[in-house]
Every structure is written in C-alpha cells, then in structure tokens.
Design a protein around this motif. Structure first.
Motif, PDB file in Angstrom:
ATOM      1  N   LEU A  14      33.858   8.662 100.176  1.00 18.12           N
ATOM      2  CA  LEU A  14      33.901   7.240  99.835  1.00 18.12           C
ATOM      3  C   LEU A  14      33.919   6.390 101.100  1.00 18.12           C
ATOM      4  O   LEU A  14      33.374   5.285 101.137  1.00 18.12           O
ATOM      5  CB  LEU A  14      35.133   6.923  98.976  1.00 18.12           C
ATOM      6  CG  LEU A  14      35.127   7.489  97.554  1.00 18.12           C
ATOM      7  CD1 LEU A  14      36.439   7.166  96.859  1.00 18.12           C
ATOM      8  CD2 LEU A  14      33.955   6.928  96.763  1.00 18.12           C
ATOM      9  N   VAL A  90      19.347  -1.288 108.379  1.00 24.75           N
ATOM     10  CA  VAL A  90      20.279  -0.168 108.242  1.00 24.75           C
ATOM     11  C   VAL A  90      19.526   0.997 107.605  1.00 24.75           C
ATOM     12  O   VAL A  90      18.479   0.784 106.991  1.00 24.75           O
ATOM     13  CB  VAL A  90      21.490  -0.547 107.348  1.00 24.75           C
ATOM     14  CG1 VAL A  90      22.290  -1.669 107.970  1.00 24.75           C
ATOM     15  CG2 VAL A  90      21.043  -0.907 105.937  1.00 24.75           C
ATOM     16  N   PRO A  91      20.060   2.216 107.738  1.00 24.10           N
ATOM     17  CA  PRO A  91      19.390   3.343 107.088  1.00 24.10           C
ATOM     18  C   PRO A  91      19.156   3.033 105.617  1.00 24.10           C
ATOM     19  O   PRO A  91      19.993   2.429 104.962  1.00 24.10           O
ATOM     20  CB  PRO A  91      20.382   4.491 107.255  1.00 24.10           C
ATOM     21  CG  PRO A  91      21.144   4.134 108.495  1.00 24.10           C
ATOM     22  CD  PRO A  91      21.235   2.636 108.488  1.00 24.10           C
ATOM     23  N   ARG A  92      18.017   3.447 105.131  1.00 23.28           N
ATOM     24  CA  ARG A  92      17.578   3.091 103.784  1.00 23.28           C
ATOM     25  C   ARG A  92      18.630   3.392 102.702  1.00 23.28           C
ATOM     26  O   ARG A  92      19.192   4.471 102.658  1.00 23.28           O
ATOM     27  CB  ARG A  92      16.313   3.872 103.487  1.00 23.28           C
ATOM     28  CG  ARG A  92      15.744   3.507 102.173  1.00 23.28           C
ATOM     29  CD  ARG A  92      14.254   3.592 102.206  1.00 23.28           C
ATOM     30  NE  ARG A  92      13.821   2.743 101.120  1.00 23.28           N
ATOM     31  CZ  ARG A  92      12.616   2.249 101.021  1.00 23.28           C
ATOM     32  NH1 ARG A  92      11.759   2.484 101.954  1.00 23.28           N
ATOM     33  NH2 ARG A  92      12.295   1.505  99.995  1.00 23.28           N
ATOM     34  N   VAL A  93      18.882   2.398 101.876  1.00 26.84           N
ATOM     35  CA  VAL A  93      19.799   2.589 100.761  1.00 26.84           C
ATOM     36  C   VAL A  93      18.961   2.594  99.494  1.00 26.84           C
ATOM     37  O   VAL A  93      18.198   1.669  99.253  1.00 26.84           O
ATOM     38  CB  VAL A  93      20.790   1.410 100.630  1.00 26.84           C
ATOM     39  CG1 VAL A  93      21.911   1.769  99.672  1.00 26.84           C
ATOM     40  CG2 VAL A  93      21.336   1.009 101.978  1.00 26.84           C
ATOM     41  N   GLU A  95      18.874   2.744  95.288  1.00 26.09           N
ATOM     42  CA  GLU A  95      19.694   2.649  94.073  1.00 26.09           C
ATOM     43  C   GLU A  95      19.229   3.670  93.075  1.00 26.09           C
ATOM     44  O   GLU A  95      18.069   3.770  92.765  1.00 26.09           O
ATOM     45  CB  GLU A  95      19.560   1.239  93.484  1.00 26.09           C
ATOM     46  CG  GLU A  95      20.665   0.306  93.885  1.00 26.09           C
ATOM     47  CD  GLU A  95      22.070   0.858  93.644  1.00 26.09           C
ATOM     48  OE1 GLU A  95      22.269   1.618  92.678  1.00 26.09           O
ATOM     49  OE2 GLU A  95      22.948   0.536  94.445  1.00 26.09           O
TER      50      GLU A  95
END
Lengths: 95, 478
Positions: A14, A90-93, A95
């Motif tokens: 987390l 930022v590093p790819r997020v 969903e």
C-alpha cells in the motif's frame, strides 16, 4: 505475533515499499512489539477520557482566503525527473 | 421475487474559495497545467498546511442550512493511499470528527415529501488530475486542482429508487448554489457524485452488499448508472451468484458499469489525525456570524412565491431554481402592477427559451428585468398584443432599442380604434361569402377562420379581444 509476514507485505504494498523476505520478517517482529505495547495500554480503563487528536493544546490557526502564490512552475519543474507540456510525468498508471 | 433498491450518495462539492484549502495558490479553473500548484500542493519537503478560514465558514453555512449539528471542534485526519495525483501519499480529510454532523434534506417525489438523512459533511482537499494519454509511455500529472477545498456530503442510505437519488442530488445542487459555496458546474467537476447501491428482497431488513459507483458526472448519468447497476445486481443474485462489495466505474458510452479492482486493494486508508493540523475550534461568534449570511433558502422562497405572487407550485419551482433567476423575476414583478402571472410566463417561457438557445445564464441576459417589465406593461395597457410582444422581445434581445422605440420604429402599435377594426372586419366578411354562409348554417368553427383573417389583415396589430367581440356582433347581424 500480532502482525504476520503477510500483513507487513500488504502494508508495504500500500505504501509502495519494496521489502526483502528478511526485512518483512524483521518488520513483522518489530511492529508486533509496538502493537504489544499498545495492547498493554489497552488494559487501562479510559472510559470517560476524551480521545486526544493532537498533543498540543493549540487550536488550528486559520488564514484569510487570499491568493498569494505566484506561478513558479519553471523552478519546480527544473528539479522534476520528467516533464512535458507543463505536466509532471510519472511511470504509467493504468486503471 | 420483488426487489427493493437502497441508495446512499456521496457528493463532492468544490468550495468556491479564491485560494486552496491549505495553501495560498489560486483555485481558478482552466489555468495552464501546474501553474497553480505551489510547494504545499506539490508536497515538497518541509512545507506545512495552513487552513483557509473561508472554507470552514462555507462548510458551517451548509451545516446551518440543513439544520445539522455544527461541530465546534473538528479534526483533520490523513487518509493514506498511493496515487501519483496525490503527491503527499495522503489526502487531508476529516474522519472521526467532521465539521458537520447529522442533518436532513426534504425532497419532493410525485408531490409527496420525503426526508433524506445527511450522515455528515466534512472538509477535505481535492487531488490533482492524471492524464493517461501517452506521454513517452508515461502518465502526465496536473496538480492545479490538488488542494482545492471540497465539502463531502454523505447521505444516509435513505433513497429507494434512481428517481429519488436524482431528486436528492438536484436538491443538494440547488442548495450549494443558493448558499454560494459551490458553482455546481458538473462538466468542470466542481460538483461530483458517487452512489452506493444495493438491492434486497422486498421486506428484508438487512441491507444487501453494496457497490460504489464512481464517475457519474451528470444528473442523467446518475439515473442511468443506478438503473444499470440495479439490473446487474438482480441478475447476479437471480442467477445464483453473490454481489461483491467493490468500486465500479460507470461508462456512459457503453452504458455499463465495470469493476475497478485496482482501487479495492488500496481500500485500507489507515486514517490517523494529521499531526500538522491541531483540532479546528470555531466559537459561537463565528458560527452566528455565518448564520447571518444565510440567504432565503429555496423551499422558503418557493412557498413565498406561491403565496405572494399567486403562482402554481410548478411555476414557483421553475422560478426559484436558482437565486439569480428568482431575483430577476422579483425585479420584474416590482415594475409591473398586479401581473405576477404574466411576468412568470414570460420569464419561464420566452426569456428562458432565448437564454437556453444561446446557452446564456440569466445574469447574462441582454434584456434586463426593467426592460422586460416595460414590455409587459405595454401588453397590459394594450399598446401591443401578446403575440406582437414576442416580436418586440426578439428585437430587444438583439439590442435594437427600448420597448417604445421598437414599437414606434416598427409600427407595431396595437389597433384599438374600433372604426379601423370594423373596416377590416367588413372587408374580410365581404371577401369570404362562402364562410359567412357556413357560419350562418351553424358551422361555428369558421369563427376562428375569421379571427385569423382579420389578424392577418391587420398584421397582427388588431386588439384580439375587440376583434372577437366585434366579429360576433357583425356575424350575428350579417
């Protein structure tokens, strides 16, 4: 043990912390000891005691609703690892 | 089996402060990315949050308006989760001691009142925005929105249909706009809603397992998303499955909801009081000062409009839908004598139609309340007919001059001279012998035809009342 290895791994995930197997075992031990101490405190009767939200007696200081910040994007982005079109990258997020 | 739906809503209303909740950066919408994200919003090391007093006042204002308990002492807590548009790794929110406690809203469903409980309303900061288009294989982050104050309004699971959910949402929307604490713009995301939806067999006491629907950014989508989700849950149960507690995303294009599993894992928020922010303590004086700023609330205004102006429930509802529209209407009424109904028809009819057509807000109306009132007075004193008034209104909308100038310039003055009207009627009757015979033989429907012909011959300027009256006499003696 109040906290096992799996609990530590979940919490670490987390918080996006990478732990080795050894580290997570060690943390399970130390975190359990902290919780053990809290267990001891649980023995005290606290009925009627108002929970403390903050150790100091101070109340929150409020400020006027006035815009005082200027655009300093260039300075902030000068130390960012990656930017494009004004965005922080930022590093790819996904969903 | 008969199913009952249970719905609770969480509304996020962006408070319309000038600066952010914990920093002095601007909250204005639509700026270039990251030009309104200061060191506090970016969570640079060593920065500290300083609370915006206006955000606290706005939250109190909401609490007072719904008759809720306003907590003089409330506590900010950290809600921990990992996402790139939340640079601190936690959102400052309120958990155990929110600023607004139990309250209620009354909604109207098919003429019946229903009370929806408000569990709480708490202050928190908004996150930034992630842009998932491809930036060299990376995700772009805009932190302008990070730190914008939000009031999260949590309802009790009191709603039993999508219709009730929409009615409640509209009610909250109307209220925050009346209170001038949120602009209510759903397209820009300043008013957002999540819905907790579950179903249970009718008559069962325990709630079913709920799903949380996200991403529903219009009233219509709220209704559709809930409907679709109810159907899905009933299908799952009736085919022998179990509803799992999860977050689902509404897809308005496909009109479906889909699971957002990634979010589930993170659902352990590890709340704890924020050590950077001691408890917020509000004194009676502050709360009473806010109470004095409460405007007349929508329900009270509606009741007054019905009583004071003799409006129907429906008209009163339309005219009080926003404070600005209600103010406009009252301003028109103050200039017309005893004709509040005519004013209501024009404001909610012609004027609203023109505003809608050009997507204008009432405050942007090119025809002022005073100007509209002069037009209505010209109808009232019979200078022009209601029909001609529509043409005059169109000219006023196009800023062609004042009411009287337009009437003069276009020669629209109503013909009330009975001699002139009589002449027109005679001509019409003389030219339409066949219809006169029909009328005499009992075909009274042709009366309308004569009225039409006379109005046409007078270019709409003949006074319709007089035309009716004189035509009847003429035909009787013809």
């Amino acid at each position: 043990m109040l906290i096992n290895n799996d609990d530590v791994k979940k919490i670490a995930h987390l918080a996006r912390l990478a732990l080795t197997e050894q580290e997570s075992k060690d943390f399970a031990g130390s975190l359990s000891r902290i919780l053990g101490l809290i267990e001891q405190m649980n023995a005290v009767d606290t009925a009627g005691v108002e929970p403390m939200a903050h150790p100091s007696e101070a109340a929150l200081r409020l400020r006027e609703d006035v815009v005082k910040e200027e655009n300093q994007r260039d300075q902030f982005q000068a130390v960012a690892p990656a930017t494009e079109a004004g965005l922080y990258l930022v590093p790819r997020v996904l969903e | 089996m008969e199913w009952e739906t249970v719905i609770g809503l969480e509304v996020h209303a962006q408070l319309q402060t000038k600066s952010k909740i914990f920093s002095s950066a601007s909250t204005a919408y639509g700026a270039e990315p990251n030009t309104q994200a200061c060191n506090v919003d970016l969570a640079l090391p060593g920065v500290l949050p300083v609370m915006n007093q206006e955000a606290a006042r706005m939250a109190v204002k909401f609490g007072l308006a719904i008759g809720a308990k306003v907590n003089k002492r409330s506590v900010f807590a950290r809600k921990n989760y990992f996402y790139p548009d939340l640079p601190k790794g936690y959102q400052i929110s309120q958990f155990e001691l929110p600023i607004v406690g139990l309250g209620k809203m009354v909604i109207n469903i098919d003429g019946k009142e229903k009370v929806v409980g408000i569990t709480r309303a708490h202050l928190e900061e908004d996150a930034g925005k992630s842009l998932h288009e491809d930036f060299q294989g990376m995700t772009g982050v805009d932190l302008n929105r990070a730190g914008t104050p939000l009031l999260e309004i949590v309802s009790e699971p009191d709603m039993r249909s999508s219709k009730e959910a929409v009615a409640y949402l509209k009610k909250v929307h109307e209220l925050v706009r009346y209170l001038e604490i949120c602009d209510g713009n759903m397209q820009e995301g300043s008013f957002r809603c999540d819905a907790n939806v579950s179903v249970r067999p009718k008559g069962q006491k325990e709630f079913g397992t709920r799903a949380e629907l996200k991403n529903i950014n219009s009233f219509r989508f709220v209704e559709k998303a809930i409907e679709i989700e109810i159907e899905r849950q009933i299908d799952v149960i009736e085919s022998g499955g179990k509803v799992v507690q999860e977050t689902r995303l509404y897809d308005s294009v496909k009109d479906t909801t889909r699971s957002m599993r990634s979010k589930e894992e993170a659902n352990d928020y590890r709340y704890f009081p924020d050590p950077d922010l001691p408890p917020m303590v509000l004194d009676d004086e502050t709360i009473e000062a806010v109470r004095k700023t409460l405007p007349e609330l929508p329900d009270a205004k509606r009741t007054r409009f019905i009583k004071e102006y003799g409006l129907t429930n429906y008209d009163a509802g339309v005219l009080t839908s926003t404070r600005a529209l209600a103010d406009y209407y009252e301003s028109v009424c103050s200039h017309v004598k005893d004709n509040a109904k005519l004013a209501a028809n024009w404001v909610s009819g012609e004027l609203s139609a023109f505003l809608n057509k050009e997507s204008k807000d009432i405050t942007e109306s090119p025809v002022s309340a005073g100007q509209l009132a002069s037009l209505l007075n010209r109808i009232e004193d019979q200078t022009i007919s209601g029909k001609i008034a529509k043409d005059v209104f169109e000219a006023m909308w196009a800023s062609e001059g004042s009411v009287d100038e337009i009437i003069d310039k276009k020669g629209l003055k109503q013909i009330t001279d009975s001699g002139a009207i009589e002449k027109i009627i005679d001509d019409v009757l003389a030219a339409n012998n066949v219809q006169v015979e029909q009328y005499k033989n009992g075909q009274e429907k042709v009366f309308g035809f004569f009225v039409g012909q006379v109005m046409k011959a007078s270019k709409g300027k003949a006074n319709p009342g007089q035309v009716n009256e004189m035509l009847k006499k003429k035909l009787a003696s013809a």
